[in-house]
Scaffold this active site. Structure first.
Site, PDB file in Angstrom:
ATOM      1  N   THR A 111      44.362 154.180 -34.580  1.00  0.00           N
ATOM      2  CA  THR A 111      43.320 153.631 -33.711  1.00  0.00           C
ATOM      3  C   THR A 111      42.479 152.569 -34.416  1.00  0.00           C
ATOM      4  O   THR A 111      41.753 151.819 -33.769  1.00  0.00           O
ATOM      5  CB  THR A 111      42.347 154.735 -33.264  1.00  0.00           C
ATOM      6  N   ASP A 140      44.105 151.778 -52.063  1.00  0.00           N
ATOM      7  CA  ASP A 140      45.380 152.091 -52.720  1.00  0.00           C
ATOM      8  C   ASP A 140      45.558 151.276 -53.991  1.00  0.00           C
ATOM      9  O   ASP A 140      46.049 151.778 -54.999  1.00  0.00           O
ATOM     10  CB  ASP A 140      46.544 151.831 -51.758  1.00  0.00           C
TER      11      ASP A 140
HETATM   12  C1  PRP Z   1      39.301 150.270 -45.985  1.00  0.00           C
HETATM   13  C2  PRP Z   1      38.188 149.446 -46.602  1.00  0.00           C
HETATM   14  C3  PRP Z   1      37.094 149.574 -45.579  1.00  0.00           C
HETATM   15  C4  PRP Z   1      37.864 149.618 -44.275  1.00  0.00           C
HETATM   16  C5  PRP Z   1      37.792 148.263 -43.649  1.00  0.00           C
HETATM   17  O1  PRP Z   1      39.089 151.612 -46.213  1.00  0.00           O
HETATM   18  O2  PRP Z   1      37.819 149.859 -47.878  1.00  0.00           O
HETATM   19  O3  PRP Z   1      36.292 150.725 -45.722  1.00  0.00           O
HETATM   20  O4  PRP Z   1      39.223 149.922 -44.607  1.00  0.00           O
HETATM   21  O5  PRP Z   1      38.370 148.286 -42.398  1.00  0.00           O
HETATM   22  P1  PRP Z   1      37.511 148.085 -41.055  1.00  0.00           P
HETATM   23  O6  PRP Z   1      36.584 146.955 -41.319  1.00  0.00           O
HETATM   24  O7  PRP Z   1      38.574 147.742 -40.052  1.00  0.00           O
HETATM   25  O8  PRP Z   1      36.823 149.368 -40.747  1.00  0.00           O
HETATM   26  P2  PRP Z   1      40.163 152.726 -45.768  1.00  0.00           P
HETATM   27  O9  PRP Z   1      39.854 153.224 -44.403  1.00  0.00           O
HETATM   28  O10 PRP Z   1      41.546 152.219 -46.003  1.00  0.00           O
HETATM   29  O11 PRP Z   1      39.837 153.928 -46.748  1.00  0.00           O
HETATM   30  P3  PRP Z   1      39.952 154.003 -48.351  1.00  0.00           P
HETATM   31  O12 PRP Z   1      38.868 153.139 -48.920  1.00  0.00           O
HETATM   32  O13 PRP Z   1      39.750 155.449 -48.628  1.00  0.00           O
HETATM   33  O14 PRP Z   1      41.325 153.528 -48.749  1.00  0.00           O
END
Ligand code: PRP
Ligand code: URA
Length: 209
Positions: free
Chosen positions: A108, A203
């Site tokens: 989503t 990652d």
């Molecule tokens: C990534 C990144 C942000 C988010 C950005 O985190 O560090 O927090 O995605 O995406 P958005 O602007 O569309 O919300 P992720 O959800 O991959 O988690 P992680 O940092 O644990 O890898």
């Protein structure tokens, strides 16, 4: 209305080129994210209020400027925001650190909250939210909403790479929040990744996947 600052300093752009390179391994990636975060800390603190103080040098008394006692908090969005904390703290060592855990549901693209621990006096602090990636903007916008619910009033957002869509989302929902980014990239792809971006920041920082 939000002020959006693209901090295109040569050192930041140089380091960002290494960060983007898919051949850069986790150790160098981590180091470079820390270094760029330190340079961003310089920019995001540029307008902190100052006060005049008397200082006795070995020669005489003189008037100097010092920070006017503004208390700061750095709030990384887990996980990837953690990579920016040490760089920020190297310039703002007295800041307290809060943590907000959010991950983006891969289907989503909506952020899901799983952790929140903030300094108890967050309402009195100048808050700097850090996350390397501002993609759809959902995670940063939700983190800021959460901070406001806990009383935070003065909030700035620092990201390394942003998509125009993410900037619009955050500034529409939070027009009182200024945004600092090292680069505004072209767009999001069909999977919600920033193009050209750097891939998945969490990652790459932690060597997962
Ligand atoms: C990534 C990144 C942000 C988010 C950005 O985190 O560090 O927090 O995605 O995406 P958005 O602007 O569309 O919300 P992720 O959800 O991959 O988690 P992680 O940092 O644990 O890898
Ligand atoms: N999260 C990331 O880590 N990278 C992107 O490009 C988008 C979201």
């Amino acid at each position: 209305m939000s002020k959006v600052t693209e901090v295109s300093h040569p050192l930041i752009l140089h380091k960002l080129a290494y960060i983007r390179n898919k051949e850069t391994g986790a150790k160098d990636f981590r180091q470079l994210v820390e270094e760029v975060s330190m340079l961003m800390a310089y920019e995001v603190t540029r307008d902190l209020p100052m006060e005049e103080v008397d200082v006795q040098t070995p020669i005489c008394t003189t008037k100097c400027k010092m920070l006017a006692g503004k208390k700061m908090a750095i709030v990384p969005i887990l996980r990837a925001g953690l990579g920016m904390v040490d760089g920020m703290l190297s310039l703002i060592p007295a800041a307290k650190v809060g943590h907000i855990g959010l991950y983006r549901d891969e289907e989503t693209l909506q952020p899901v909250e799983y952790f929140c621990k903030l300094p108890q006096d967050i309402a009195e602090r100048e808050v700097i939210v850090v996350d390397p990636m501002l993609a759809t903007g959902g995670s940063s916008a939700d983190a800021i909403t959460l901070l406001k619910k806990r009383g935070a009033k003065n909030i700035r957002l620092v990201c390394l790479i942003a998509a125009p869509e993410g900037i619009k989302c955050v500034t529409d929902k939070h027009p009182d929040v200024d945004v600092y980014v090292a680069s505004i990239d072209e767009k999001l792809n069909e999977n919600g990744y920033i193009v050209p971006g750097l891939g998945d920041a969490g990652d790459r920082l932690f060597g997962t996947k």
